[in-house]
Design an enzyme around this catalytic site. Structure first.
Site, short mmCIF file in Angstrom:
data_model
loop_
_atom_site.label_atom_id
_atom_site.label_comp_id
_atom_site.label_asym_id
_atom_site.label_seq_id
_atom_site.Cartn_x
_atom_site.Cartn_y
_atom_site.Cartn_z
CG HIS A 35 -0.05 2.30 -9.35
ND1 HIS A 35 -0.26 1.87 -8.06
CD2 HIS A 35 -1.16 3.02 -9.69
CE1 HIS A 35 -1.44 2.31 -7.63
NE2 HIS A 35 -2.00 3.00 -8.61
CG LEU B 149 10.30 -16.30 -3.96
CD1 LEU B 149 10.41 -16.30 -2.44
CD2 LEU B 149 10.39 -14.85 -4.48
CG ASP C 243 -2.09 0.90 1.10
OD1 ASP C 243 -2.28 1.47 0.02
OD2 ASP C 243 -2.82 1.05 2.09
NE ARG D 7 -7.40 1.71 -5.98
CZ ARG D 7 -6.30 1.93 -5.31
NH1 ARG D 7 -5.26 2.44 -5.93
NH2 ARG D 7 -6.19 1.65 -4.04
NE ARG E 107 -3.06 -1.80 4.30
CZ ARG E 107 -4.29 -1.88 3.87
NH1 ARG E 107 -5.09 -2.81 4.35
NH2 ARG E 107 -4.75 -1.05 2.98
C1 FPP Z 1 -1.98 0.33 -3.24
O1 FPP Z 1 -1.49 1.64 -3.32
C2 FPP Z 1 -1.44 -0.46 -4.33
C3 FPP Z 1 -2.17 -1.04 -5.31
C4 FPP Z 1 -3.62 -0.95 -5.37
C5 FPP Z 1 -1.55 -1.76 -6.43
C6 FPP Z 1 -0.29 -2.52 -6.15
C7 FPP Z 1 0.38 -2.72 -7.45
C8 FPP Z 1 1.71 -2.62 -7.69
C9 FPP Z 1 2.70 -2.44 -6.62
C10 FPP Z 1 2.28 -2.67 -9.06
C11 FPP Z 1 2.04 -3.88 -9.88
C12 FPP Z 1 2.22 -5.19 -9.20
C13 FPP Z 1 3.03 -6.20 -9.63
C14 FPP Z 1 2.97 -7.54 -8.99
C15 FPP Z 1 3.98 -6.02 -10.73
P1 FPP Z 1 -2.53 2.85 -3.41
O2 FPP Z 1 -2.63 3.26 -4.82
O3 FPP Z 1 -3.83 2.47 -2.78
O4 FPP Z 1 -1.78 3.92 -2.56
P2 FPP Z 1 -2.44 5.09 -1.72
O5 FPP Z 1 -3.23 4.44 -0.61
O6 FPP Z 1 -1.25 5.84 -1.22
O7 FPP Z 1 -3.29 5.90 -2.66
#
Ligand code: FPP
Length: 246
Positions: free
Chosen positions: A40, A134, A23, A74, A191
């Site tokens: 991202h 892994l 997150d 989203r 987390r």
């Molecule tokens: C939460 O951050 C994160 C996500 C919803 C997406 C996680 C995805 C990635 C890390 C990239 C792709 C994954 C792989 C396996 C290559 P948020 O956007 O909710 O952050 P915020 O709470 O700060 O807005």
């Protein structure tokens, strides 16, 4: 060695399975006046690095929450960014998994994903299945309750076709019908970015997991932070509801 001497790390009990709720990508980007997509994208690089770090510490299973069943709420453009990143990841990962002997799995309801992404996932999971390094699992269109509902659907259909008998259903049976069948339950769930909740991530499997929350935003999470989480895990006295023998 991320500020830790090799000998100090040797003394740590390493969790076999670590699961991560990644997150904070959006906040990481906001702090830098960048679009959420940049967060991202940075988060995706962190995923690659943390796989190597986890394996070098002796972690055998790593599971990450990449896209939840709720993430469809989203904006269209953010969903497209995430899907494109996952597309790229699945394609590049084929080469990487050959080099670092990593086995890749995907959990979640992939039926809602675009066909080309589903095909890349199938190729990657099939071709990396023989690898012995892994086991990296990506939770994609994953929701814990959805997974349990799908498991019960499969169990009911097996019951009605005589492959399963209702009186034989026990906790082990349910585990076998989940997407994580054949995987150990996570020992440690991490987390990032300060929220203290599990958000529908592995609710069945994490019943006895240690939970570690950190304020670090996912793109900034590195080996040093992973070691901190493992150290926290080492301080815990895992009894699984029983008592420790003297
Ligand atoms: C939460 O951050 C994160 C996500 C919803 C997406 C996680 C995805 C990635 C890390 C990239 C792709 C994954 C792989 C396996 C290559 P948020 O956007 O909710 O952050 P915020 O709470 O700060 O807005």
């Amino acid at each position: 060695m991320a500020g830790k001497k090799k000998d100090e790390l040797k003394e740590l009990k390493i969790p076999g399975h670590v699961a991560i709720i990644m997150d904070g990508n959006g906040r990481w980007a906001k702090k830098r006046f960048l679009p959420r997509s940049a967060g991202h994208s940075a988060g995706s690089k962190t995923v690659e690095q943390i796989c190597d770090d986890a394996w070098s510490l002796g972690i055998k299973y790593l599971t990450v929450y990449a896209f939840s069943t709720e993430n469809w709420k989203r904006s269209e453009s953010e969903i497209a960014t995430l899907m494109d990143l996952l597309r790229k990841y699945m394609k590049n990962c084929l080469e990487r998994s050959k080099k670092n002997n990593m086995r890749v799995r995907v959990i979640g309801d992939t039926s809602r994903l675009d066909e080309d992404l589903r095909e890349s996932i199938q190729t990657l999971t099939r071709e990396s299945a023989v690898n012995t390094g892994l086991t990296f699992t990506v939770a994609l269109n994953y929701g814990g309750r959805d997974e349990i509902v799908r498991a019960f659907g499969k169990m009911l259909s097996d019951c009605s076709e005589g492959r399963l008998s209702a009186k034989d259903i026990c906790e082990e049976t349910v585990s076998k019908y989940l997407d994580t069948a054949d995987m150990p339950d996570p020992d440690l769930v991490i987390r990032t970015s300060g929220e203290i909740r599990l958000s529908n991530f592995l609710p069945w499997q994490s019943a006895y997991s240690e939970l570690y929350f950190t304020d670090v935003l996912w793109p900034d999470f590195d080996k040093k932070e992973l070691i901190k989480a493992v150290e926290y895990y080492n301080k815990k006295d895992r009894r699984f509801g029983g008592r420790n023998e003297e």
